[in-house]
Design an enzyme around this catalytic site. Structure first.
Site, PDB file in Angstrom:
ATOM      1  N   ASP A   1       9.645 -19.996 -10.825  1.00  0.00           N
ATOM      2  CA  ASP A   1       8.733 -20.879 -11.665  1.00  0.00           C
ATOM      3  C   ASP A   1       8.040 -21.535 -10.553  1.00  0.00           C
ATOM      4  O   ASP A   1       7.213 -22.293 -10.992  1.00  0.00           O
ATOM      5  CB  ASP A   1       9.267 -21.469 -12.602  1.00  0.00           C
ATOM      6  CG  ASP A   1      10.379 -22.612 -12.111  1.00  0.00           C
ATOM      7  OD1 ASP A   1      11.292 -22.378 -11.196  1.00  0.00           O
ATOM      8  OD2 ASP A   1      10.586 -23.607 -12.909  1.00  0.00           O
ATOM      9  N   HIS A   2       8.174 -21.384  -9.222  1.00  0.00           N
ATOM     10  CA  HIS A   2       7.381 -22.085  -8.337  1.00  0.00           C
ATOM     11  C   HIS A   2       6.751 -21.199  -7.272  1.00  0.00           C
ATOM     12  O   HIS A   2       6.021 -21.612  -6.498  1.00  0.00           O
ATOM     13  CB  HIS A   2       8.396 -23.224  -7.637  1.00  0.00           C
ATOM     14  CG  HIS A   2       8.873 -24.359  -8.182  1.00  0.00           C
ATOM     15  ND1 HIS A   2       8.380 -25.516  -8.218  1.00  0.00           N
ATOM     16  CD2 HIS A   2       9.736 -24.315  -9.377  1.00  0.00           C
ATOM     17  CE1 HIS A   2       8.899 -26.365  -9.075  1.00  0.00           C
ATOM     18  NE2 HIS A   2       9.752 -25.610  -9.826  1.00  0.00           N
TER      19      HIS A   2
ATOM     20  N   ASP B   1      11.694 -29.874  -7.405  1.00  0.00           N
ATOM     21  CA  ASP B   1      12.446 -30.126  -8.185  1.00  0.00           C
ATOM     22  C   ASP B   1      13.796 -30.710  -7.937  1.00  0.00           C
ATOM     23  O   ASP B   1      14.862 -30.981  -8.421  1.00  0.00           O
ATOM     24  CB  ASP B   1      13.165 -28.774  -8.956  1.00  0.00           C
ATOM     25  CG  ASP B   1      12.295 -27.980  -9.941  1.00  0.00           C
ATOM     26  OD1 ASP B   1      11.112 -28.732 -10.195  1.00  0.00           O
ATOM     27  OD2 ASP B   1      12.550 -26.937 -10.235  1.00  0.00           O
TER      28      ASP B   1
ATOM     29  N   HIS C   1      19.271 -28.990  -5.276  1.00  0.00           N
ATOM     30  CA  HIS C   1      19.018 -28.134  -6.431  1.00  0.00           C
ATOM     31  C   HIS C   1      18.930 -26.724  -5.825  1.00  0.00           C
ATOM     32  O   HIS C   1      19.496 -25.725  -6.627  1.00  0.00           O
ATOM     33  CB  HIS C   1      17.264 -28.610  -6.762  1.00  0.00           C
ATOM     34  CG  HIS C   1      16.865 -27.553  -7.923  1.00  0.00           C
ATOM     35  ND1 HIS C   1      17.301 -27.661  -9.156  1.00  0.00           N
ATOM     36  CD2 HIS C   1      15.976 -26.801  -7.750  1.00  0.00           C
ATOM     37  CE1 HIS C   1      16.740 -26.659  -9.583  1.00  0.00           C
ATOM     38  NE2 HIS C   1      15.668 -26.380  -9.118  1.00  0.00           N
TER      39      HIS C   1
ATOM     40  N   HIS D   1      10.570 -24.700  -2.863  1.00  0.00           N
ATOM     41  CA  HIS D   1      11.779 -23.923  -2.922  1.00  0.00           C
ATOM     42  C   HIS D   1      11.491 -22.550  -3.556  1.00  0.00           C
ATOM     43  O   HIS D   1      10.597 -22.263  -4.266  1.00  0.00           O
ATOM     44  CB  HIS D   1      12.857 -24.646  -3.645  1.00  0.00           C
ATOM     45  CG  HIS D   1      12.470 -25.183  -5.245  1.00  0.00           C
ATOM     46  ND1 HIS D   1      11.528 -25.818  -5.652  1.00  0.00           N
ATOM     47  CD2 HIS D   1      13.151 -24.426  -6.397  1.00  0.00           C
ATOM     48  CE1 HIS D   1      11.571 -25.992  -6.951  1.00  0.00           C
ATOM     49  NE2 HIS D   1      12.498 -25.084  -7.291  1.00  0.00           N
TER      50      HIS D   1
ATOM     51  N   HIS E   1       7.688 -30.453 -12.984  1.00  0.00           N
ATOM     52  CA  HIS E   1       8.100 -30.367 -14.392  1.00  0.00           C
ATOM     53  C   HIS E   1       7.590 -31.471 -15.286  1.00  0.00           C
ATOM     54  O   HIS E   1       7.977 -32.829 -14.629  1.00  0.00           O
ATOM     55  CB  HIS E   1       9.432 -29.822 -14.863  1.00  0.00           C
ATOM     56  CG  HIS E   1       9.792 -28.553 -14.105  1.00  0.00           C
ATOM     57  ND1 HIS E   1       9.448 -27.472 -14.925  1.00  0.00           N
ATOM     58  CD2 HIS E   1      10.343 -28.230 -13.140  1.00  0.00           C
ATOM     59  CE1 HIS E   1      10.070 -26.236 -14.214  1.00  0.00           C
ATOM     60  NE2 HIS E   1      10.450 -26.810 -12.929  1.00  0.00           N
TER      61      HIS E   1
ATOM     62  N   HIS F   1      12.797 -20.926  -6.185  1.00  0.00           N
ATOM     63  CA  HIS F   1      12.653 -20.376  -7.654  1.00  0.00           C
ATOM     64  C   HIS F   1      11.418 -19.723  -8.132  1.00  0.00           C
ATOM     65  O   HIS F   1      10.270 -20.183  -7.838  1.00  0.00           O
ATOM     66  CB  HIS F   1      13.222 -21.359  -8.523  1.00  0.00           C
ATOM     67  CG  HIS F   1      14.426 -21.933  -8.236  1.00  0.00           C
ATOM     68  ND1 HIS F   1      15.091 -23.167  -8.756  1.00  0.00           N
ATOM     69  CD2 HIS F   1      15.665 -21.093  -7.861  1.00  0.00           C
ATOM     70  CE1 HIS F   1      16.564 -23.128  -8.715  1.00  0.00           C
ATOM     71  NE2 HIS F   1      16.623 -22.067  -7.836  1.00  0.00           N
TER      72      HIS F   1
END
Length: 255
Positions: free
Chosen positions: A60-61, A133, A114, A56, A171, A58
């Protein structure tokens, strides 16, 4: 030959993963939270990066994608619905598509909720699922771009995978998730066993993932919204499972 896996920490509490095909030498990063840990993992293993498979959009990915792409000219595979939000995409995929990493093959499962276009990569031959996530160890992602009903349906897709499927998530949230799960099912003996195991792993400075789908089905309250006792515990006996899920997710948001 079976897939080889290298799991490593990124950012504050993210996980990065490399999946390697020893037959061909191909190696894929599942997401790329940041560059340096991916390169450190490659140095330790001696593997060469050929692909980045993105769950996805985001940051942080995806934060390491551009730098890794520029350095290694790897293929970037991303969800169709989010390709415009992800840098340097070479290939887009959706429900039912297949992605090859050398001789390894993954089915793409659309798991929105998400984010609106989130996908999961299921390497069926090795019984490995990279759920980003959507599904966590004893938890699930926040419903940010989708709806609770959408997220519940995504979790049902993942719950249908074989019990011995190893689940990798984005995570390290296991202990916080267990603390919350105990408020929903305080008498769940399998949840208590997971807590003991997670405490042992953390004491040994080891990750609490991967987890197995069978274990998640038995102890993760977000996968158990259609269990009558769980619905009753949140005051929603007889209500549709997605509504029970929505209540559990809202309680976790406030926890």
């Amino acid at each position: 030959m079976p897939a080889e896996i290298k799991l490593f920490a990124c950012l504050k509490d993210n996980y990065g993963v490399l999946i390697h095909d020893p037959a061909s030498g191909a190696t894929a990063a599942i997401d790329a939270p940041e560059t340096a840990p991916v390169e450190a993992a490659m140095k330790v293993t001696g593997w060469k990066l050929t692909d980045i498979l993105v769950t996805h959009h985001h940051a942080d990915h995806t934060g390491g994608i551009a730098e890794l792409k520029n350095r290694y000219n790897c293929r970037v595979v991303a969800p169709k619905a989010e390709a415009g939000k992800i840098p340097l995409v070479d290939e887009t995929v959706g429900e039912g598509d297949k992605v090859s990493v050398g001789k390894l093959s993954a089915n793409v499962i659309e798991t929105p909720g998400h984010t609106s276009g989130h996908i999961t990569f299921w390497f069926h031959g090795d019984k490995l699922a990279f759920a980003g996530d959507t599904l966590f160890s004893i938890g699930c992602g926040r419903v940010i771009e989708g709806t609770p009903e959408m997220m519940w349906n995504s979790l049902l897709k993942l719950r249908a995978l074989p019990d011995d499927t190893r689940i990798f998530c984005g995570h390290e949230y296991t202990m916080a998730n267990i603390s919350f799960a105990k408020t929903i099912e305080p008498g769940n003996a399998l949840l208590a066993a997971r807590e003991q195991e997670a405490n042992r792993l953390i004491a040994e400075n080891k990750p609490t993932i991967p987890t197995f789908m069978g274990e998640e089905k038995a102890a993760n309250p977000f996968l158990r919204a259609d269990v009558p006792a769980v619905a009753q515990s949140v005051g929603l006996a007889g209500k549709p499972a997605w509504q029970v899920f929505a209540e559990i997710r809202e309680r976790k948001n406030r926890f």
